[in-house]
Structures are given as C-alpha cells and as structure tokens.
Design a protein around this motif. Structure first.
Motif, PDB file in Angstrom:
ATOM      1  N   THR A 153      90.437 -36.001  56.344  1.00 47.83           N
ATOM      2  CA  THR A 153      90.336 -34.718  56.563  1.00 47.83           C
ATOM      3  C   THR A 153      91.781 -34.311  56.043  1.00 47.83           C
ATOM      4  OG1 THR A 153      88.680 -34.314  58.234  1.00 47.83           O
ATOM      5  CG2 THR A 153      90.384 -32.704  58.048  1.00 47.83           C
ATOM      6  N   ILE A 154      91.902 -33.600  55.275  1.00 51.41           N
ATOM      7  CA  ILE A 154      93.296 -33.186  54.691  1.00 51.41           C
ATOM      8  C   ILE A 154      93.715 -32.186  55.488  1.00 51.41           C
ATOM      9  CG2 ILE A 154      94.596 -32.293  52.815  1.00 51.41           C
ATOM     10  CD1 ILE A 154      92.246 -32.871  50.890  1.00 51.41           C
ATOM     11  N   PRO A 155      94.924 -32.506  56.113  1.00 50.58           N
ATOM     12  CA  PRO A 155      95.500 -31.689  57.169  1.00 50.58           C
ATOM     13  C   PRO A 155      95.673 -30.362  56.511  1.00 50.58           C
ATOM     14  CG  PRO A 155      96.596 -33.640  57.307  1.00 50.58           C
ATOM     15  CD  PRO A 155      95.795 -33.784  56.080  1.00 50.58           C
ATOM     16  N   LYS A 156      95.550 -29.098  57.332  1.00 47.66           N
ATOM     17  CA  LYS A 156      95.707 -27.647  56.955  1.00 47.66           C
ATOM     18  C   LYS A 156      96.642 -27.315  56.331  1.00 47.66           C
ATOM     19  CE  LYS A 156      94.937 -22.880  58.754  1.00 47.66           C
ATOM     20  NZ  LYS A 156      95.797 -22.445  57.822  1.00 47.66           N
ATOM     21  N   ASP A 157      97.985 -27.860  56.789  1.00 43.41           N
ATOM     22  CA  ASP A 157      99.200 -27.515  56.224  1.00 43.41           C
ATOM     23  C   ASP A 157      99.283 -28.129  54.903  1.00 43.41           C
ATOM     24  OD1 ASP A 157     100.254 -25.998  58.202  1.00 43.41           O
ATOM     25  OD2 ASP A 157     101.491 -27.339  58.990  1.00 43.41           O
ATOM     26  N   VAL A 158      98.603 -29.393  54.484  1.00 40.12           N
ATOM     27  CA  VAL A 158      98.837 -29.804  53.332  1.00 40.12           C
ATOM     28  C   VAL A 158      97.826 -29.140  52.249  1.00 40.12           C
ATOM     29  CG1 VAL A 158      98.218 -31.866  51.910  1.00 40.12           C
ATOM     30  CG2 VAL A 158      99.477 -32.053  54.144  1.00 40.12           C
ATOM     31  N   ARG A 159      96.528 -28.589  52.952  1.00 37.92           N
ATOM     32  CA  ARG A 159      95.681 -27.970  52.082  1.00 37.92           C
ATOM     33  C   ARG A 159      96.434 -26.474  51.688  1.00 37.92           C
ATOM     34  NH1 ARG A 159      92.084 -28.961  56.448  1.00 37.92           N
ATOM     35  NH2 ARG A 159      92.058 -26.796  56.916  1.00 37.92           N
ATOM     36  N   THR A 160      97.200 -25.825  52.413  1.00 33.56           N
ATOM     37  CA  THR A 160      97.779 -24.582  52.174  1.00 33.56           C
ATOM     38  C   THR A 160      98.875 -24.955  51.130  1.00 33.56           C
ATOM     39  OG1 THR A 160      97.698 -24.031  54.324  1.00 33.56           O
ATOM     40  CG2 THR A 160      99.375 -22.834  53.049  1.00 33.56           C
ATOM     41  N   VAL A 161      99.684 -25.822  51.153  1.00 30.84           N
ATOM     42  CA  VAL A 161     100.743 -26.196  50.179  1.00 30.84           C
ATOM     43  C   VAL A 161     100.271 -26.262  48.738  1.00 30.84           C
ATOM     44  CG1 VAL A 161     102.400 -27.909  49.354  1.00 30.84           C
ATOM     45  CG2 VAL A 161     102.533 -26.842  51.905  1.00 30.84           C
ATOM     46  N   LEU A 162      98.983 -26.971  48.939  1.00 28.00           N
ATOM     47  CA  LEU A 162      98.456 -27.565  47.647  1.00 28.00           C
ATOM     48  C   LEU A 162      97.399 -26.277  47.029  1.00 28.00           C
ATOM     49  CD1 LEU A 162      97.428 -31.107  47.976  1.00 28.00           C
ATOM     50  CD2 LEU A 162      99.250 -30.413  46.827  1.00 28.00           C
ATOM     51  N   GLY A 163      97.303 -25.486  47.907  1.00 29.12           N
ATOM     52  CA  GLY A 163      96.575 -24.310  47.481  1.00 29.12           C
ATOM     53  C   GLY A 163      94.840 -24.563  47.442  1.00 29.12           C
ATOM     54  N   LEU A 164      94.499 -25.318  48.423  1.00 29.08           N
ATOM     55  CA  LEU A 164      93.035 -25.930  48.319  1.00 29.08           C
ATOM     56  C   LEU A 164      92.280 -24.880  49.222  1.00 29.08           C
ATOM     57  CD1 LEU A 164      93.819 -29.872  48.796  1.00 29.08           C
ATOM     58  CD2 LEU A 164      93.169 -28.475  46.404  1.00 29.08           C
ATOM     59  N   ASP A 165      91.038 -24.712  48.736  1.00 31.10           N
ATOM     60  CA  ASP A 165      90.049 -23.971  49.504  1.00 31.10           C
ATOM     61  C   ASP A 165      88.919 -25.144  49.588  1.00 31.10           C
ATOM     62  OD1 ASP A 165      91.406 -21.577  49.812  1.00 31.10           O
ATOM     63  OD2 ASP A 165      91.085 -21.095  47.941  1.00 31.10           O
ATOM     64  N   ASN A 166      87.851 -24.253  50.264  1.00 36.26           N
ATOM     65  CA  ASN A 166      86.428 -25.063  50.371  1.00 36.26           C
ATOM     66  C   ASN A 166      85.868 -25.260  48.812  1.00 36.26           C
ATOM     67  OD1 ASN A 166      84.129 -26.066  51.432  1.00 36.26           O
ATOM     68  ND2 ASN A 166      83.141 -24.422  51.362  1.00 36.26           N
ATOM     69  N   GLY A 167      85.581 -26.270  48.624  1.00 33.60           N
ATOM     70  CA  GLY A 167      84.977 -26.762  47.059  1.00 33.60           C
ATOM     71  C   GLY A 167      86.420 -27.058  45.996  1.00 33.60           C
ATOM     72  N   SER A 168      87.385 -26.947  46.664  1.00 33.87           N
ATOM     73  CA  SER A 168      88.614 -27.300  45.615  1.00 33.87           C
ATOM     74  C   SER A 168      88.571 -28.864  45.448  1.00 33.87           C
ATOM     75  CB  SER A 168      89.763 -27.066  46.218  1.00 33.87           C
ATOM     76  OG  SER A 168      90.098 -25.668  46.475  1.00 33.87           O
TER      77      SER A 168
END
Length: 92
Positions: free
Chosen positions: A22-37
C-alpha cells in the motif's frame, strides 16, 4: 483543500504475500496519485524510484521533442498561429 506535505521524508510499507504494498497517503499526495493511477518504477544502480506514469510519460515526450519546433522554423506562438491559419484555409 491544499495539503502541506514536505517534499523530503521517509515512509515505509509492508510487502504482502503477492508482492503488493500500500503506497502511503503522503507519498500518493506528493506523486499526485488517485484511485486508478498508474506508477512507473525506475531501477538504477540498485535503487528504485517510483513516479506517476502520466507525469513520467509527459517528461519523456517533452525531452524527445525538445528543439523540434526550432528545427521546423517555429520560434513563437505567432508562428504556430500562422500554421493553424494555413491549415484551416486549406480545408475550406
């Protein structure tokens, strides 16, 4: 709502039986990742970088196209507008 996440931090995740993490939330935020990215893994010299696939693809296209406008004689927005006008007039 803007989220203030530092650009340098350390986080970790557990690798599950099928190799999933599971990609940590803060990492998803920095990378601009959403569901399906989609993400791209870049492996260099024993290290791995994970990047947003869409952003990475755009960077690769920009690098590949660098200087092509100048080679074609396109140096300004006016040059682009002239080309568009010319193409549109050919279609009439």
């Amino acid at each position: 709502m803007a989220v203030n996440v530092p650009d340098t931090f350390i986080d970790n995740a557990k690798v599950m039986a099928k190799g999933q993490v599971t990609i940590p939330k803060d990492v998803r935020t920095v990378l601009g990742l959403d569901n399906g990215s989609r993400v791209t893994f870049i492996v260099e010299h024993g290290s791995v970088r994970m990047v947003n696939s869409a952003v990475y693809a755009m960077q690769m296209i920009q690098a590949e196209m660098a200087g092509e406008g100048e080679k074609a004689g396109i140096a300004s927005e006016d040059d682009v507008n002239d080309i568009v006008r010319e193409i549109r007039s050919e279609g009439e």
